[in-house]
Enzyme design. Structure first.
Site, PDB file in Angstrom:
ATOM      1  N   ARG A   1      13.201   3.517  -0.618  1.00  0.00           N
ATOM      2  CA  ARG A   1      11.904   3.491  -1.075  1.00  0.00           C
ATOM      3  C   ARG A   1      11.539   3.821  -2.414  1.00  0.00           C
ATOM      4  O   ARG A   1      12.554   4.685  -2.962  1.00  0.00           O
ATOM      5  CB  ARG A   1      11.302   4.721  -0.158  1.00  0.00           C
ATOM      6  CG  ARG A   1       9.583   4.645   0.135  1.00  0.00           C
ATOM      7  CD  ARG A   1       9.327   5.492   1.142  1.00  0.00           C
ATOM      8  NE  ARG A   1       7.796   5.650   0.722  1.00  0.00           N
ATOM      9  CZ  ARG A   1       7.378   7.001   0.753  1.00  0.00           C
ATOM     10  NH1 ARG A   1       8.049   8.057   0.681  1.00  0.00           N
ATOM     11  NH2 ARG A   1       5.880   6.979   0.254  1.00  0.00           N
TER      12      ARG A   1
ATOM     13  N   ILE B   1       5.435  -3.110  -7.657  1.00  0.00           N
ATOM     14  CA  ILE B   1       4.856  -2.185  -7.786  1.00  0.00           C
ATOM     15  C   ILE B   1       5.153  -0.926  -6.860  1.00  0.00           C
ATOM     16  O   ILE B   1       5.213  -0.840  -5.864  1.00  0.00           O
ATOM     17  CB  ILE B   1       3.354  -2.136  -7.409  1.00  0.00           C
ATOM     18  CG1 ILE B   1       2.694  -3.427  -8.183  1.00  0.00           C
ATOM     19  CG2 ILE B   1       2.580  -1.047  -7.778  1.00  0.00           C
ATOM     20  CD1 ILE B   1       1.221  -3.965  -7.699  1.00  0.00           C
ATOM     21  N   ARG B   2       5.848   0.047  -7.808  1.00  0.00           N
ATOM     22  CA  ARG B   2       6.617   1.228  -6.949  1.00  0.00           C
ATOM     23  C   ARG B   2       7.611   0.588  -5.559  1.00  0.00           C
ATOM     24  O   ARG B   2       7.270   1.016  -4.578  1.00  0.00           O
ATOM     25  CB  ARG B   2       5.750   2.196  -6.523  1.00  0.00           C
ATOM     26  CG  ARG B   2       5.183   3.240  -7.621  1.00  0.00           C
ATOM     27  CD  ARG B   2       4.282   4.221  -7.430  1.00  0.00           C
ATOM     28  NE  ARG B   2       4.953   5.071  -6.623  1.00  0.00           N
ATOM     29  CZ  ARG B   2       5.807   6.054  -7.013  1.00  0.00           C
ATOM     30  NH1 ARG B   2       6.394   6.258  -8.315  1.00  0.00           N
ATOM     31  NH2 ARG B   2       6.491   6.782  -6.237  1.00  0.00           N
TER      32      ARG B   2
ATOM     33  N   GLY C   1       0.910  -1.167   0.005  1.00  0.00           N
ATOM     34  CA  GLY C   1       0.188  -0.041   0.024  1.00  0.00           C
ATOM     35  C   GLY C   1       0.901   1.290  -0.011  1.00  0.00           C
ATOM     36  O   GLY C   1       1.771   1.482  -0.624  1.00  0.00           O
ATOM     37  N   GLU C   2       0.493   2.148   1.029  1.00  0.00           N
ATOM     38  CA  GLU C   2       1.341   3.414   1.081  1.00  0.00           C
ATOM     39  C   GLU C   2       2.067   3.286   2.522  1.00  0.00           C
ATOM     40  O   GLU C   2       1.195   3.639   3.404  1.00  0.00           O
ATOM     41  CB  GLU C   2       0.738   4.442   0.801  1.00  0.00           C
ATOM     42  CG  GLU C   2       1.225   5.738   0.604  1.00  0.00           C
ATOM     43  CD  GLU C   2       2.530   5.771  -0.392  1.00  0.00           C
ATOM     44  OE1 GLU C   2       2.547   5.341  -1.477  1.00  0.00           O
ATOM     45  OE2 GLU C   2       3.642   6.223   0.207  1.00  0.00           O
ATOM     46  N   SER C   3       3.361   3.228   2.538  1.00  0.00           N
ATOM     47  CA  SER C   3       4.005   2.850   3.899  1.00  0.00           C
ATOM     48  C   SER C   3       3.735   4.293   4.791  1.00  0.00           C
ATOM     49  O   SER C   3       3.435   4.117   6.007  1.00  0.00           O
ATOM     50  CB  SER C   3       5.568   2.698   3.766  1.00  0.00           C
ATOM     51  OG  SER C   3       6.098   3.538   3.232  1.00  0.00           O
TER      52      SER C   3
ATOM     53  N   CYS D   1       6.186  -5.218   0.335  1.00  0.00           N
ATOM     54  CA  CYS D   1       6.272  -4.091  -0.135  1.00  0.00           C
ATOM     55  C   CYS D   1       6.116  -2.776   0.712  1.00  0.00           C
ATOM     56  O   CYS D   1       7.299  -2.540   1.576  1.00  0.00           O
ATOM     57  CB  CYS D   1       5.342  -3.673  -1.372  1.00  0.00           C
ATOM     58  SG  CYS D   1       5.768  -2.415  -2.553  1.00  0.00           S
TER      59      CYS D   1
ATOM     60  N   GLU E   1       0.826 -12.077  -2.949  1.00  0.00           N
ATOM     61  CA  GLU E   1      -0.573 -12.003  -2.968  1.00  0.00           C
ATOM     62  C   GLU E   1      -1.552 -11.609  -4.229  1.00  0.00           C
ATOM     63  O   GLU E   1      -2.782 -12.041  -4.209  1.00  0.00           O
ATOM     64  CB  GLU E   1      -1.268 -11.056  -1.710  1.00  0.00           C
ATOM     65  CG  GLU E   1      -1.130  -9.542  -1.866  1.00  0.00           C
ATOM     66  CD  GLU E   1       0.128  -8.913  -2.097  1.00  0.00           C
ATOM     67  OE1 GLU E   1       0.986  -9.648  -1.756  1.00  0.00           O
ATOM     68  OE2 GLU E   1       0.027  -7.734  -2.219  1.00  0.00           O
TER      69      GLU E   1
ATOM     70  N   HIS F   1       4.882  -8.501  -4.459  1.00  0.00           N
ATOM     71  CA  HIS F   1       3.628  -8.953  -3.779  1.00  0.00           C
ATOM     72  C   HIS F   1       3.143  -9.968  -4.127  1.00  0.00           C
ATOM     73  O   HIS F   1       2.175 -10.521  -5.307  1.00  0.00           O
ATOM     74  CB  HIS F   1       2.434  -7.842  -4.648  1.00  0.00           C
ATOM     75  CG  HIS F   1       2.649  -6.465  -4.092  1.00  0.00           C
ATOM     76  ND1 HIS F   1       1.994  -5.757  -3.202  1.00  0.00           N
ATOM     77  CD2 HIS F   1       3.426  -5.499  -4.719  1.00  0.00           C
ATOM     78  CE1 HIS F   1       2.093  -4.529  -3.025  1.00  0.00           C
ATOM     79  NE2 HIS F   1       2.943  -4.191  -3.833  1.00  0.00           N
TER      80      HIS F   1
END
Ligand code: GLN
Length: 199
Positions: free
Chosen positions: A107, A136-137, A46-48, A78, A173, A171
Site C-alpha cells: 500500500r 496517486i498514492r 479512493g481510500e481502501s 488503485c 478513468e 487510474h
C-alpha cells in the site's frame, strides 16, 4: 452485461462515465440488492480502508466477498486493487480486504517516493499508443501467485489479471482513454461470464 461500480467512497463517477462510453449498462452499487442485479463490478480508487469500513457499515462486506469468490468478474483500480488483494503490506491496523486475487500488494508503495506521477505504460494487449497511466498514492504488486498474469510493470507489477479479476495500480478513468475499461469488459469479464454459463 450489467456492470456495477461500488459507490461507497472514491472516484466512482469517473468509472461510471468510462463504462457508459464503452456502451455497457452501468450502474452504481451501494446495497446488497443493487449488487445482486449486476454481472460484473468495478472497485474504484479512493481510500481502501474507508471503502472496507463503509462496506461493513452498509452490510456489503460479506455479500461482496461471496460474489467475488463465486466468480463475479471485478476490475479494481488503485484502492480497488488493494481491496481485491489476498495480502497487503503496509496495511492500516486491522485493515481488511475482499480478497480473491492471489497477489501481495504494498500500500502507498509509490507514495513513499513521489505522491503522484504519470507515465506511458506498455500494457499487454494494449499498445500503440501506450497507456497513459496516472498514479496517486498508488500500491504496487510485490508478488503474485502462479495463476496471476502480469500485464504491466514499472519495477514492480502495476497491472495483473487472474481469470475474471483485473487490477491496476493506476487510474485509467482519469485520462479519457477507455481502453482499459474496454479490455476489462471484452477480454476479462465477458469470457469469464461465458465460461461460467457453459459450466
Ligand atoms: N492510498 C490509497 C489506499 O491505500 C489508494 C489511493 C488511490 O486509490 N488513489 O487505499
Amino acid at each position: 452485461m450489467r456492470v456495477g461500480v461500488l459507490a461507497l467512497q472514491g472516484d466512482f463517477r469517473e468509472h461510471l462515465f468510462a463504462l457508459e462510453e464503452c456502451g455497457v449498462n452501468a450502474s452504481i452499487v451501494r446495497r446488497p440488492s443493487e449488487l445482486a442485479t449486476v454481472d460484473a463490478l468495478v472497485l474504484p480508487g479512493g481510500e481502501s480502508t474507508a471503502i472496507a469500513n463503509l462496506a461493513r457499515s452498509f452490510d456489503m462486506f460479506e455479500p461482496l466477498r461471496a460474489r467475488i469468490s463465486a466468480g463475479m468478474p471485478v476490475y479494481g483500480s488503485c484502492a480497488g486493487m488493494i481491496l481485491l488483494a489476498d495480502r497487503v503490506l503496509d496495511a492500516a491496523v486491522g485493515q481488511e480486504t475482499f480478497g480473491g486475487l492471489d497477489i501481495t500488494v504494498r500500500r502507498n508503495a509509490f507514495g513513499r517516493q513521489v505522491d503522484s506521477f504519470e507515465t506511458d505504460l506498455d500494457f499487454v494487449g494494449i499498445t500503440n499508443p501506450p497507456v497513459r497511466a496516472v498514479f496517486i498514492r498508488a500500491p504496487w504488486v510485490e508478488s503474485v501467485g502462479h495463476s496471476v498474469e502480469v500485464l504491466a510493470t514499472i519495477e514492480h507489477a502495476v497491472a495483473v489479471r487472474q481469470g475474471g479479476l483485473l487490477a491496476t495500480s493506476f487510474h485509467p478513468e482519469l485520462t479519457g482513454d477507455n481502453r482499459i475499461h474496454r479490455f476489462f469488459i471484452e477480454s476479462v469479464a465477458r469470457p469469464a461470464l461465458e465460461k461460467a454459463a457453459v459450466k
